[in-house]
Design an enzyme around this catalytic site. Structure first.
Site, PDB file in Angstrom:
ATOM      1  N   LEU A  91      -2.771   3.759  11.428  1.00  0.00           N
ATOM      2  CA  LEU A  91      -3.677   4.741  10.799  1.00  0.00           C
ATOM      3  C   LEU A  91      -4.713   4.111   9.830  1.00  0.00           C
ATOM      4  CD1 LEU A  91      -4.725   7.039   8.680  1.00  0.00           C
ATOM      5  CD2 LEU A  91      -4.035   7.911  10.776  1.00  0.00           C
ATOM      6  N   ASP A  92      -5.712   3.614  10.345  1.00  0.00           N
ATOM      7  CA  ASP A  92      -6.539   2.903   9.255  1.00  0.00           C
ATOM      8  C   ASP A  92      -7.688   3.710   8.479  1.00  0.00           C
ATOM      9  OD1 ASP A  92      -8.156   0.121   8.734  1.00  0.00           O
ATOM     10  OD2 ASP A  92      -9.619   1.311   9.691  1.00  0.00           O
ATOM     11  N   GLU A 121       1.784  -2.047  11.012  1.00  0.00           N
ATOM     12  CA  GLU A 121       1.388  -2.203   9.555  1.00  0.00           C
ATOM     13  C   GLU A 121       2.541  -1.630   8.600  1.00  0.00           C
ATOM     14  OE1 GLU A 121      -2.871  -1.753   8.113  1.00  0.00           O
ATOM     15  OE2 GLU A 121      -1.939  -0.290   6.805  1.00  0.00           O
ATOM     16  N   GLU A 122       3.188  -0.381   9.084  1.00  0.00           N
ATOM     17  CA  GLU A 122       4.112   0.103   8.383  1.00  0.00           C
ATOM     18  C   GLU A 122       5.663  -0.122   8.520  1.00  0.00           C
ATOM     19  OE1 GLU A 122       2.496   1.944   6.362  1.00  0.00           O
ATOM     20  OE2 GLU A 122       0.457   2.170   7.390  1.00  0.00           O
ATOM     21  N   GLU A 126      -5.334  -5.689  12.260  1.00  0.00           N
ATOM     22  CA  GLU A 126      -6.605  -4.992  12.092  1.00  0.00           C
ATOM     23  C   GLU A 126      -7.777  -6.039  12.855  1.00  0.00           C
ATOM     24  OE1 GLU A 126      -5.879  -4.534   8.011  1.00  0.00           O
ATOM     25  OE2 GLU A 126      -6.231  -2.469   8.181  1.00  0.00           O
ATOM     26  N   ASP A 150       0.254   8.241   7.581  1.00  0.00           N
ATOM     27  CA  ASP A 150       0.487   6.940   8.010  1.00  0.00           C
ATOM     28  C   ASP A 150       1.769   6.651   8.826  1.00  0.00           C
ATOM     29  OD1 ASP A 150      -1.648   5.392   6.814  1.00  0.00           O
ATOM     30  OD2 ASP A 150      -0.667   5.369   5.024  1.00  0.00           O
ATOM     31  N   ASP A 173      -2.304  -1.227  13.850  1.00  0.00           N
ATOM     32  CA  ASP A 173      -2.525  -0.356  12.492  1.00  0.00           C
ATOM     33  C   ASP A 173      -2.588   1.050  13.110  1.00  0.00           C
ATOM     34  OD1 ASP A 173      -3.350   0.820  10.154  1.00  0.00           O
ATOM     35  OD2 ASP A 173      -5.180  -0.489   9.986  1.00  0.00           O
ATOM     36  N   ASP A 224       0.793  -1.200   0.003  1.00  0.00           N
ATOM     37  CA  ASP A 224      -0.099   0.030   0.019  1.00  0.00           C
ATOM     38  C   ASP A 224       0.857   1.182   0.099  1.00  0.00           C
ATOM     39  OD1 ASP A 224      -2.175  -1.562   0.165  1.00  0.00           O
ATOM     40  OD2 ASP A 224      -2.098  -1.654   2.475  1.00  0.00           O
TER      41      ASP A 224
HETATM   42  P1  AHG Z   1      -5.399   0.811   5.978  1.00  0.00           P
HETATM   43  O1  AHG Z   1      -5.735   2.159   5.409  1.00  0.00           O
HETATM   44  O2  AHG Z   1      -4.796   0.618   7.183  1.00  0.00           O
HETATM   45  O3  AHG Z   1      -4.623  -0.023   4.747  1.00  0.00           O
HETATM   46  O4  AHG Z   1      -6.666  -0.123   5.765  1.00  0.00           O
HETATM   47  C1  AHG Z   1      -7.785   0.073   4.999  1.00  0.00           C
HETATM   48  C2  AHG Z   1      -8.727  -1.105   5.196  1.00  0.00           C
HETATM   49  C3  AHG Z   1      -9.857  -0.962   5.694  1.00  0.00           C
HETATM   50  O5  AHG Z   1      -9.776   0.034   6.920  1.00  0.00           O
HETATM   51  C4  AHG Z   1     -11.072  -0.465   4.575  1.00  0.00           C
HETATM   52  O6  AHG Z   1     -12.234  -0.985   5.248  1.00  0.00           O
HETATM   53  C5  AHG Z   1     -10.543  -1.310   3.494  1.00  0.00           C
HETATM   54  O7  AHG Z   1      -9.082  -1.461   3.704  1.00  0.00           O
HETATM   55  C6  AHG Z   1     -10.908  -0.529   2.161  1.00  0.00           C
HETATM   56  O8  AHG Z   1     -10.410  -1.518   1.091  1.00  0.00           O
HETATM   57  P2  AHG Z   1     -10.994  -1.275  -0.217  1.00  0.00           P
HETATM   58  O9  AHG Z   1     -10.567   0.254  -0.479  1.00  0.00           O
HETATM   59  O10 AHG Z   1     -10.138  -2.279  -0.916  1.00  0.00           O
HETATM   60  O11 AHG Z   1     -12.398  -1.510   0.022  1.00  0.00           O
HETATM   61 MN    MN Z   2      -6.055  -0.606   8.341  1.00  0.00          MN
HETATM   62 MN    MN Z   3      -3.163   1.544   8.045  1.00  0.00          MN
END
Ligand code: AHG
Ligand code: MN
Ligand code: MN
Length: 332
Positions: free
Chosen positions: A123-124, A101-102, A280, A78, A121, A72
């Site tokens: 920053l989610d 996560e990072e 998570e 983040d 995590d 990601d």
């Molecule tokens: P993060 O920002 O920590 O990578 O997590 C994002 C997660 C979660 O929070 C969210 O519901 C989902 O990924 C969104 O994924 P899509 O864009 O594939 O739906």
């Molecule tokens: Mn997340």
């Molecule tokens: Mn995250």
């Protein structure tokens, strides 16, 4: 003379610090280390909250051109959140290691004297940052299994979710709320910025057994397994409302408060789903179960899955008991 906050702002409940202390005295099986660890996580969320509330003013929008272990793109926030939590956790003697996560590998602290490991995590919901939408932080607390004063091992980190001593999240939403469980119920504390502390607003949270909404990324509908498509069609037919925030923490908090189900199934793009078991899913599964909800990967309870890797992904179905059970009946 120093003023008591309640002289200025009436009707404040107990602070998080007071509540943690009293809960630990009431339930002696709660480790003495948990109040300082949870206070530290809450303290680390305050500067993050400050930045979140001023984002564009302090140059914190946008990416920083790097990618995490899951592939990601890392946003500035983040990494700021990651650095802040790790830095704060390094200042207390209770914690020997953090996984985030990072960061690809275990972060150990030079003294290694602590007996507790934190999974984070930081920053989610990163894609929400620049959209000015809800984001969060997710955390789990484990006791290490190797002896104290020895180097931290993989096995100290790769523990099943059942072993969590405490877990929770911070939601930077319309208000900022800290929700946690030390396995004696789920409690929520709202941040009072004028005082700079969290105060009890949601004691003994219970997830309704039924809900009115479901959360899933509908854009992937055509590549979901048939049983997911059938379940979603049934939700539509039965008049459920669709709500998808793009931040698991925000969707989960809605369902904890009002009932509902969150689904992140396997797809061709992500055959194991997208969400990270250790960073998570376990924390929210622990909160869900403590509040009377259910969390499954479709085959077994999330909390019983033995992690093989820090960044391992799993499908996630979490929320109101009756909604998750109805979905599990469709899984083939
Ligand atoms: P993060 O920002 O920590 O990578 O997590 C994002 C997660 C979660 O929070 C969210 O519901 C989902 O990924 C969104 O994924 P899509 O864009 O594939 O739906
Ligand atoms: Mn997340
Ligand atoms: Mn995250």
């Amino acid at each position: 003379m120093q003023k008591n906050p309640s002289d200025i702002i009436p009707d404040l409940g107990p602070s998080l610090a007071q509540f943690l202390q009293e809960e630990q005295q009431q339930f002696p099986d709660i480790h003495k280390a948990l109040p300082p660890i949870l206070r530290t996580i809450a303290a680390a969320s305050k500067p993050i909250n400050e930045v979140v509330r001023k984002l564009g003013l302090v140059g914190m929008m946008g990416g920083q051109g790097t990618y995490n272990f899951s592939g990601d793109a890392q946003q500035k926030l983040d990494m700021t959140a990651h650095d802040c939590f790790v830095h704060m956790l390094a200042t207390i003697k209770e914690v020997c290691a953090v996984v985030s996560e990072e960061e690809e590998t275990i972060i150990t602290f030079p003294n290694n004297y602590g007996n507790y490991v934190i999974a984070l995590d930081p920053l989610d919901g990163s894609s929400n940052i620049d959209a000015n939408a809800a984001i969060g932080t997710i955390f789990s607390v484990y006791q290490r299994c190797s002896p104290q004063y020895t180097p931290v091992q993989q096995e100290d980190v790769l523990q099943t979710g059942e072993k969590q001593l405490a877990a929770g999240y911070i939601l930077y939403g319309t208000s900022t709320i800290f929700v946690y469980t030390a396995c004696h119920g789920v409690h929520g504390f709202t941040y009072e910025p004028a005082v700079g502390a969290f105060f009890l607003t949601h004691q003994g949270m219970q997830m309704p057994h039924d809900g009115v909404s479901y959360a899933i990324n509908d854009g992937y509908f055509d590549i979901f397994p048939g049983y997911i498509q059938r379940y979603i069609r049934r939700c539509r037919r039965d008049g459920y409302t669709a709500r998808y925030m793009g931040a698991l923490v925000a969707d989960f908090h809605r369902h904890l408060s009002q009932g509902g189900i969150y689904l992140y199934p396997p797809t061709h793009k992500n055959p194991e789903g997208r969400l990270r078991l250790m960073l998570e899913c376990n924390a929210l599964a622990c909160v869900a179960e403590q509040a009377g909800g259910v969390a499954s990967n479709g085959q077994q309870a999330i909390l019983t899955i033995q992690p093989q890797a820090i960044h391992q992904r799993v499908p996630l179905y979490i929320g109101s008991k009756n909604m998750v059970q109805a979905l599990l009946e469709k899984v083939v």
